[in-house]
Design a protein around this motif. Structure first.
Motif, PDB file in Angstrom:
ATOM      1  N   GLY A 200       0.778  -1.308  -0.137  1.00  0.00           N
ATOM      2  CA  GLY A 200      -0.050  -0.057   0.021  1.00  0.00           C
ATOM      3  C   GLY A 200       0.819   1.348   0.075  1.00  0.00           C
ATOM      4  N   PHE A 201       0.232   2.369  -0.162  1.00  0.00           N
ATOM      5  CA  PHE A 201       0.679   3.862  -0.203  1.00  0.00           C
ATOM      6  C   PHE A 201       0.107   4.567   0.837  1.00  0.00           C
ATOM      7  CE2 PHE A 201       0.947   8.049  -2.400  1.00  0.00           C
ATOM      8  CZ  PHE A 201       2.316   8.220  -1.883  1.00  0.00           C
ATOM      9  N   PHE A 202       1.142   4.718   2.005  1.00  0.00           N
ATOM     10  CA  PHE A 202       0.539   5.592   2.995  1.00  0.00           C
ATOM     11  C   PHE A 202       0.272   7.056   2.641  1.00  0.00           C
ATOM     12  CE2 PHE A 202       2.601   2.060   4.861  1.00  0.00           C
ATOM     13  CZ  PHE A 202       1.932   1.572   5.972  1.00  0.00           C
ATOM     14  N   ASN A 203       1.294   7.694   2.049  1.00  0.00           N
ATOM     15  CA  ASN A 203       1.181   9.251   1.679  1.00  0.00           C
ATOM     16  C   ASN A 203       0.951   9.958   3.002  1.00  0.00           C
ATOM     17  OD1 ASN A 203       1.466  11.350   0.151  1.00  0.00           O
ATOM     18  ND2 ASN A 203      -0.881  10.991  -0.726  1.00  0.00           N
ATOM     19  N   ASN A 204      -0.055  10.709   3.225  1.00  0.00           N
ATOM     20  CA  ASN A 204      -0.358  11.210   4.503  1.00  0.00           C
ATOM     21  C   ASN A 204      -1.340  10.391   5.557  1.00  0.00           C
ATOM     22  OD1 ASN A 204       1.026  13.522   3.447  1.00  0.00           O
ATOM     23  ND2 ASN A 204      -1.109  14.119   2.321  1.00  0.00           N
ATOM     24  N   TYR A 205      -1.543   9.043   5.389  1.00  0.00           N
ATOM     25  CA  TYR A 205      -2.187   8.498   6.353  1.00  0.00           C
ATOM     26  C   TYR A 205      -1.130   7.458   6.930  1.00  0.00           C
ATOM     27  CZ  TYR A 205      -6.418   9.586   3.688  1.00  0.00           C
ATOM     28  OH  TYR A 205      -7.314  10.302   3.133  1.00  0.00           O
ATOM     29  N   ARG A 206      -1.602   6.961   8.158  1.00  0.00           N
ATOM     30  CA  ARG A 206      -0.736   6.605   9.015  1.00  0.00           C
ATOM     31  C   ARG A 206      -0.972   4.933   9.358  1.00  0.00           C
ATOM     32  NH1 ARG A 206       0.266  11.122  12.123  1.00  0.00           N
ATOM     33  NH2 ARG A 206      -0.013  12.907  10.671  1.00  0.00           N
ATOM     34  N   GLY A 207      -1.658   4.236   8.639  1.00  0.00           N
ATOM     35  CA  GLY A 207      -1.580   2.911   8.733  1.00  0.00           C
ATOM     36  C   GLY A 207      -2.858   2.235   9.585  1.00  0.00           C
ATOM     37  N   LYS A 208      -3.076   0.788   9.515  1.00  0.00           N
ATOM     38  CA  LYS A 208      -4.242   0.426  10.146  1.00  0.00           C
ATOM     39  C   LYS A 208      -4.179   0.410  11.721  1.00  0.00           C
ATOM     40  CE  LYS A 208      -2.462  -4.569  10.683  1.00  0.00           C
ATOM     41  NZ  LYS A 208      -2.884  -5.844  10.186  1.00  0.00           N
ATOM     42  N   ASP A 209      -2.983   0.646  12.259  1.00  0.00           N
ATOM     43  CA  ASP A 209      -2.918   0.801  13.760  1.00  0.00           C
ATOM     44  C   ASP A 209      -2.905   2.139  14.353  1.00  0.00           C
ATOM     45  OD1 ASP A 209      -3.254  -2.097  14.034  1.00  0.00           O
ATOM     46  OD2 ASP A 209      -0.956  -2.347  13.472  1.00  0.00           O
ATOM     47  N   TYR A 210      -3.318   3.226  13.627  1.00  0.00           N
ATOM     48  CA  TYR A 210      -3.015   4.341  14.065  1.00  0.00           C
ATOM     49  C   TYR A 210      -4.333   4.833  14.447  1.00  0.00           C
ATOM     50  CZ  TYR A 210      -3.210   9.480  13.662  1.00  0.00           C
ATOM     51  OH  TYR A 210      -3.404  10.746  13.884  1.00  0.00           O
ATOM     52  N   PHE A 211      -4.223   5.599  15.701  1.00  0.00           N
ATOM     53  CA  PHE A 211      -5.207   6.387  16.319  1.00  0.00           C
ATOM     54  C   PHE A 211      -4.593   7.544  17.229  1.00  0.00           C
ATOM     55  CE2 PHE A 211      -4.282   3.227  19.408  1.00  0.00           C
ATOM     56  CZ  PHE A 211      -4.037   3.969  20.838  1.00  0.00           C
ATOM     57  N   LYS A 212      -5.530   8.400  17.276  1.00  0.00           N
ATOM     58  CA  LYS A 212      -4.833   9.769  17.914  1.00  0.00           C
ATOM     59  C   LYS A 212      -5.716  10.166  19.228  1.00  0.00           C
ATOM     60  CE  LYS A 212      -3.802  14.839  17.134  1.00  0.00           C
ATOM     61  NZ  LYS A 212      -3.756  15.845  16.106  1.00  0.00           N
ATOM     62  N   VAL A 213      -4.548  10.562  20.169  1.00  0.00           N
ATOM     63  CA  VAL A 213      -5.254  10.863  21.687  1.00  0.00           C
ATOM     64  C   VAL A 213      -4.860  12.237  21.824  1.00  0.00           C
ATOM     65  CG1 VAL A 213      -5.291  10.218  24.216  1.00  0.00           C
ATOM     66  CG2 VAL A 213      -5.248   8.407  22.547  1.00  0.00           C
ATOM     67  N   GLN A 214      -5.863  13.011  22.283  1.00  0.00           N
ATOM     68  CA  GLN A 214      -5.317  14.522  22.447  1.00  0.00           C
ATOM     69  C   GLN A 214      -6.120  14.767  23.928  1.00  0.00           C
ATOM     70  OE1 GLN A 214      -6.505  17.144  19.464  1.00  0.00           O
ATOM     71  NE2 GLN A 214      -5.933  18.941  20.287  1.00  0.00           N
ATOM     72  N   GLY A 215      -5.142  15.022  24.723  1.00  0.00           N
ATOM     73  CA  GLY A 215      -5.817  15.287  26.090  1.00  0.00           C
ATOM     74  C   GLY A 215      -6.275  13.861  26.929  1.00  0.00           C
ATOM     75  N   SER A 216      -7.385  13.904  27.093  1.00  0.00           N
ATOM     76  CA  SER A 216      -8.210  12.549  27.599  1.00  0.00           C
ATOM     77  C   SER A 216      -9.215  12.124  26.592  1.00  0.00           C
ATOM     78  CB  SER A 216      -8.929  12.905  28.841  1.00  0.00           C
ATOM     79  OG  SER A 216      -9.939  13.940  28.626  1.00  0.00           O
ATOM     80  N   SER A 217      -8.935  12.709  25.395  1.00  0.00           N
ATOM     81  CA  SER A 217      -9.979  11.993  24.211  1.00  0.00           C
ATOM     82  C   SER A 217      -9.300  11.640  23.047  1.00  0.00           C
ATOM     83  CB  SER A 217     -10.772  13.324  23.906  1.00  0.00           C
ATOM     84  OG  SER A 217     -11.599  13.928  24.858  1.00  0.00           O
ATOM     85  N   VAL A 218     -10.253  10.590  22.576  1.00  0.00           N
ATOM     86  CA  VAL A 218      -9.539   9.911  21.063  1.00  0.00           C
ATOM     87  C   VAL A 218     -10.250  11.013  19.902  1.00  0.00           C
ATOM     88  CG1 VAL A 218      -9.606   8.040  19.611  1.00  0.00           C
ATOM     89  CG2 VAL A 218      -9.372   7.632  21.982  1.00  0.00           C
ATOM     90  N   VAL A 219      -9.175  11.451  19.183  1.00  0.00           N
ATOM     91  CA  VAL A 219      -9.732  12.290  17.990  1.00  0.00           C
ATOM     92  C   VAL A 219      -9.630  11.312  16.821  1.00  0.00           C
ATOM     93  CG1 VAL A 219      -8.955  14.384  16.717  1.00  0.00           C
ATOM     94  CG2 VAL A 219      -8.248  14.093  18.939  1.00  0.00           C
ATOM     95  N   ASN A 220     -10.843  11.622  16.167  1.00  0.00           N
ATOM     96  CA  ASN A 220     -11.352  10.935  14.946  1.00  0.00           C
ATOM     97  C   ASN A 220     -10.806  11.720  13.848  1.00  0.00           C
ATOM     98  OD1 ASN A 220     -12.074   9.306  12.669  1.00  0.00           O
ATOM     99  ND2 ASN A 220     -14.081   9.194  13.636  1.00  0.00           N
ATOM    100  N   ASP A 221      -9.396  11.923  13.471  1.00  0.00           N
ATOM    101  CA  ASP A 221      -8.824  12.922  12.556  1.00  0.00           C
ATOM    102  C   ASP A 221      -8.871  12.360  11.049  1.00  0.00           C
ATOM    103  OD1 ASP A 221      -6.801  11.009  12.657  1.00  0.00           O
ATOM    104  OD2 ASP A 221      -5.390  12.175  13.502  1.00  0.00           O
ATOM    105  N   GLY A 222      -9.408  11.086  10.951  1.00  0.00           N
ATOM    106  CA  GLY A 222      -9.563  10.444   9.465  1.00  0.00           C
ATOM    107  C   GLY A 222      -8.182  10.115   8.819  1.00  0.00           C
ATOM    108  N   LEU A 223      -7.119   9.992   9.599  1.00  0.00           N
ATOM    109  CA  LEU A 223      -5.712   9.607   8.925  1.00  0.00           C
ATOM    110  C   LEU A 223      -5.387   8.050   9.212  1.00  0.00           C
ATOM    111  CD1 LEU A 223      -3.545  12.718  10.166  1.00  0.00           C
ATOM    112  CD2 LEU A 223      -4.884  12.418   7.879  1.00  0.00           C
ATOM    113  N   ARG A 224      -6.489   7.266   9.693  1.00  0.00           N
ATOM    114  CA  ARG A 224      -5.971   6.031   9.673  1.00  0.00           C
ATOM    115  C   ARG A 224      -5.988   5.283   8.196  1.00  0.00           C
ATOM    116  NH1 ARG A 224      -8.926   1.073  10.058  1.00  0.00           N
ATOM    117  NH2 ARG A 224      -8.017  -0.560  11.180  1.00  0.00           N
TER     118      ARG A 224
END
Length: 696
Positions: A200-224
Motif C-alpha cells: 500500500g501507499f500511506f502518503n499522509n495516512y498512518r496505517g491500520k494501527d493508528y489512532f490519535k489521543v489528545q488530552g483525555s479524548s480520542v480524536v477521529n482525524d480521518g488519518l487511519r
C-alpha cells in the motif's frame, strides 16, 4: 546483451510489425498485413522489470492506464474509449474477471512472468473477436517452449512505494520461479509461481494501527489507513505443449489469488470500565480465478484448422469485520459472504485456406461460443436482491481474402452475433492493404462499432439518503462506425534503420452508454445509465522508431478529440475537445560489459470534458471542465553476468513524482464545479531486481 546486433532489439517498445493478427491465425490464411500491430517483446518487459500488464502499458501512445486506488483496480483506455471497448486475451482466449469476460479487465491482475510478447492490435476487431472489440484487442502470448533441455528463471524484486519501504510492512516485494523442461523434441512442460506483495501507499495516512489521543479524548482525524490500499497477489501456472509436423496441441492451467485490505479512515471510540475501546469497521476482499485452456491447430487435407476451449471461474469474497485498533487484533466478523461469482465456458474454432489453390480468392470460416453464469451481490447495492445473470453468445463468422492485384489485398468479413439478451446482430468489417513499394504500406480498417451493455450498466443499484445510482435493464446495444487508416514506411541506410507510422482514426458510436444525471427525488438528482445519441472520436498519431548501432529510440505524437451529445439535451455542447499525448524512449547497449541503459517518457496533455451540473431549478446544464496535464518518466539499467545466467536490473518509476492532478471535470452545483483531485500514482519509486537464468 552480449552482442551488438542482438542487443539493439532488446530495447524495442511498441515497434510496428507486419505480423499475423495473433497466433490464432498463424497457420491460417489471414495475412501478415491485415492490421496495424504493435509488439512489446520479452526484452522490453525485462528492461523495465515489468511484473504486471499495468507496468508496461503506461507508455503506449494510444493507451492510458486508469487506476482506482479505492478499489485497487486499474483499467485501460484506448483511443479515448474505456476498457469496455478493448478485449484482453491470453493466447487469444478472453480472460474472465469480476466485470465479465474480456473487457474492463484489471491489468494489475495479469502477471507477465510466462509471457513471450504482448500484441496490441488496433482497429475494428468485431468480426474476429465479437462484440465489444471496438477499439482493438490486447493479446498476451505466453511461452510454449525453450531452447535446450531445461530452463529455470528465479527472481527477487524489491521496490519502494514512493519514499516508503521496509522489508515487511512497506514497499512492494516480488518473488517468482518459472521452470520449463523439454521432455522430448516434441513435448514441453512448464510451471510457474509469482507473489506480488504490495504493502500500500500511506502518503499522509498512518496505517491500520493508528489512532490519535489528545488530552483525555480520542480524536477521529480521518488519518487511519492508506491512500492506496495494500494487496497481495499469488499466481500459479502450468502447461503441457505438444508439437508435431502439421499439428500442435497444448493445455494450460492458471490460478490467481488476490487479497485486498480496506482499512477504514474513521475510528470508533467508546469508554468501557474507564478505558477507551478503539475500533474500526474494516473490509477484506479475496478474489480467486481458475483458468483451463485447451488449444489445437494443424492441417486438414489442404486446409488449416484451429480449435480452442476454455473454462474459467472467478470468485470474490467480501469480509466485513471489527478491528480493535488499540489491541491490534480482529475483534468480530460482521459478514463474510461470496459477493461475486462467474463461470465462463468459451470455445472458438476456425477453418482457413479453404480455397488455397486459388491465387485470387480464399476463405476463412469460424464459430465462437461463450456461456457465462454468475452473480454480483455488490452490484445490488442497498437492495436486498442479489442479481443472478446468464449471458450466452453463439456466433459464426467468415472472412474473405481477395487479391485483385499483386500489391493490393482486400479482406471483407462478417459475423452473426447471437446474444441471449438481444436479437441477432451482424458485425462487419472491411480491411484493405496496398503496398506502394517494398518499404511503404497503406492499411485501412473499416467496421462496425458494436458493443453490448455490461452487467453493471444493466443491473447496478446503489440508493440511500445520499446516493441514487442505478443501472438500466432497458439499455440498447451500442453500434456505429469505426475507421482506422495506417501508413507505414521502413527505411534503411547503412547502420540506420527508421520506421515511421502514421495513423488516423474515427469512431462514430450511436446509443453510447453513459452515467447521466436525471431529475429525481434526491436533492442532488439521480444518476442512471442511459443510451446517448452520439459519441464521436477523431484523432491521429505519428510513431517513429530509430535504430543506429547500439542505440534505439522512439518518438510518438498523438492528438485525440471527443464529442458527445445526449438524446434530447439541446443545451449540450457537441464540439470536439482535443487532448495531446506524446511518448519517447531511448536505449543504449554496451556489449563489452553486457549492459543496457533504458529510459521512457509519456506526456498526457490536459483533458477537457463537458460535465453535467444541476441548477437550482433541478435542470442539468453543461459546463467545460479540465484535468491537468501530467508526465510519466522511468529509467533503468540492466546488466548480465556469468554468460547471462545472472541479471541485475535497477531503475526508477515515476521520476517526476506524480501522485495526483487537479481537475474541474466533475459534477457540481449550478454555481460551478468545485476543483477536484484525481489520484494517478504513488510517487517516485525505485526498484532492484535480481534474476537467475539457468539453461541446460
Amino acid at each position: 546483451m552480449g552482442q551488438s546486433g542482438a542487443d539493439t532489439t532488446s530495447v524495442k517498445v511498441n515497434e510496428l510489425q507486419e505480423v499475423v493478427v495473433t497466433d490464432q491465425f498463424r497457420r491460417g490464411n489471414v495475412p501478415a498485413k491485415l492490421f496495424p500491430v504493435s509488439r512489446i517483446d520479452r526484452q522490453t518487459i525485462d528492461n523495465i522489470a515489468g511484473n504486471t500488464l499495468a507496468d508496461v502499458l503506461h507508455y503506449s501512445l494510444n493507451i492510458n492506464v486508469v487506476p482506482d486506488p479505492q478499489s485497487g483496480r486499474s483499467t485501460i483506455r484506448m483511443f479515448g474509449l474505456d476498457g469496455d471497448y478493448v478485449k484482453i486475451l491470453i493466447d487469444n482466449i478472453p480472460l474472465v474477471s469480476d466485470n465479465g469476460y474480456g473487457n474492463n479487465i484489471d491489468v494489475t491482475q495479469i502477471n507477465l512472468d510466462d509471457v513471450e510478447r504482448i500484441e496490441v492490435v488496433e482497429g475494428a476487431m468485431g468480426v474476429l473477436y465479437g462484440d465489444n472489440a471496438v477499439a482493438g484487442v490486447i493479446n498476451i502470448v505466453t511461452r510454449k517452449g525453450t531452447e535446450g533441455k531445461w530452463k529455470i528463471r528465479a527472481a527477487l524484486q524489491e521496490e519502494t512505494v514512493g519514499g516508503e519501504y521496509d522489508w515487511s510492512e512497506q514497499g512492494r516485494h516480488i518473488q517468482s520461479l518459472n521452470i520449463g523442461h523439454n521432455l522430448t523434441d516434441r513435448l514441453y512442460v512448464s510451471a510457474g509461481f509469482n507473489r506480488n506483495d504490495f504493502q500500500g501507499f500511506f502518503n499522509n495516512y498512518r496505517g491500520k494501527d493508528y489512532f490519535k489521543v489528545q488530552g483525555s479524548s480520542v480524536v477521529n482525524d480521518g488519518l487511519r489507513g492508506h491512500e492506496w490500499y495494500p494487496k497481495e497477489q499469488l499466481n500459479l501456472t502450468g502447461g503441457v505443449y505438444y508439437t508435431a509436423p502439421g499439428m500442435s496441441l497444448y493445455y494450460k492451467f492458471g490460478y490467481f489469488d488476490e487479497v485486498l485490505d480496506v482499512y477504514n479512515h474513521a475510528i470508533n471510540a467508546r469508554v468501557e470500565n474507564s478505558n477507551y475501546r478503539i475500533t474500526a469497521n474494516d473490509r477484506q476482499y479475496s478474489s480467486s480465478r481458475f483458468m483451463h485452456q485447451l488449444y489445437a491447430d494443424g492441417n486438414l487435407y489442404h486446409m488449416n484448422y484451429m480449435l480452442s476451449l476454455s473454462f474459467q471461474k472467478q470468485e470474490r469474497d467480501n469480509r466485513n469485520y471489527v478491528y480493535d485498533v488499540g489491541e491490534r487484533r480482529e475483534q468480530e466478523v460482521i459478514t463474510d459472504i461470496k459477493d461475486q461469482s462467474s463461470n465462463l465456458l468459451f470455445s472458438k474454432g476456425t477453418l482457413s485456406r479453404i480455397f488455397s489453390g486459388s491465387g485470387f480468392f480464399d476463405l476463412t470460416m469460424g464459430y465462437e461460443l461463450t456461456n457465462q453464469r454468475g452473480y454480483d451481490a455488490s452490484a445490488s447495492g442497498y437492495s436486498s436482491d442479489i442479481v443472478e445473470n446468464r449471458l450466452e453468445n453463439y456466433d459464426v463468422f467468415t472472412s474473405l481474402h481477395i487479391t485483385p492485384a499483386a500489391r493490393f489485398s482486400l479482406y471483407p468479413g462478417v459475423r452473426l452475433n447471437n446474444n441471449s439478451m438481444y436479437d441477432n446482430h451482424w458485425i462487419w468489417s472491411v480491411t484493405a492493404a496496398y503496398e506502394f513499394k517494398k518499404d511503404l504500406t497503406l492499411r485501412s480498417v473499416l467496421g462496425s462499432a458494436y458493443k453490448t451493455p455490461t452487467f453493471e450498466q444493466l443491473f447496478y443499484y446503489f440508493v440511500d439518503a445520499n446516493h441514487n445510482i442505478q443501472g438500466n435493464p432497458d439499455l440498447k446495444p451500442e453500434d456505429g462506425i469505426s475507421a482506422l487508416l495506417a501508413l507505414e514506411k521502413e527505411s534503411e541506410l547503412k547502420d540506420v534503420r527508421l520506421i515511421n507510422a502514421f495513423k488516423g482514426f474515427y469512431y462514430d458510436i450511436r446509443d453510447k452508454i453513459n452515467l447521466t444525471l436525471v431529475n429525481g427525488d434526491n436533492s442532488s438528482g439521480s444518476f442512471r445509465y442511459m443510451n446517448l445519441d452520439r459519441h464521436r472520436i477523431l484523432g491521429a498519431s505519428l510513431e517513429n522508431t530509430l535504430y543506429y548501432n547500439r542505440w534505439s529510440a522512439t518518438l510518438g505524437l498523438g492528438y485525440t478529440g471527443i464529442s458527445q451529445q445526449a438524446s434530447g439535451e439541446t443545451d449540450m455542447r457537441d464540439d470536439y475537445l482535443f487532448t495531446y499525448t506524446a511518448n519517447a524512449s531511448v536505449g543504449y547497449t554496451i556489449p563489452s560489459i553486457h549492459t543496457t541503459f533504458f529510459a521512457q517518457l509519456k506526456y498526457n496533455g490536459k483533458q477537457p470534458q463537458y460535465v453535467q451540473q444541476a441548477t437550482d431549478a433541478g435542470d442539468p446544464v453543461y459546463v467545460k471542465g479540465e484535468q491537468d496535464a501530467f508526465t510519466w518518466l522511468d529509467a533503468s539499467v540492466r546488466r548480465s553476468f556469468f554468460d547471462r545466467q545472472l541479471e541485475l536490473t535497477a531503475g526508477a518509476r515515476n521520476l517526476l513524482d506524480v501522485v495526483s492532478v487537479n481537475t474541474t471535470a466533475i459534477a457540481g452545483s449550478a454555481h460551478g464545479a468545485p476543483p477536484g483531485n484525481i489520484l494517478l500514482g504513488y510517487g517516485r519509486s525505485f526498484y532492484l531486481k535480481l534474476l537467475y537464468n539457468f539453461k541446460i
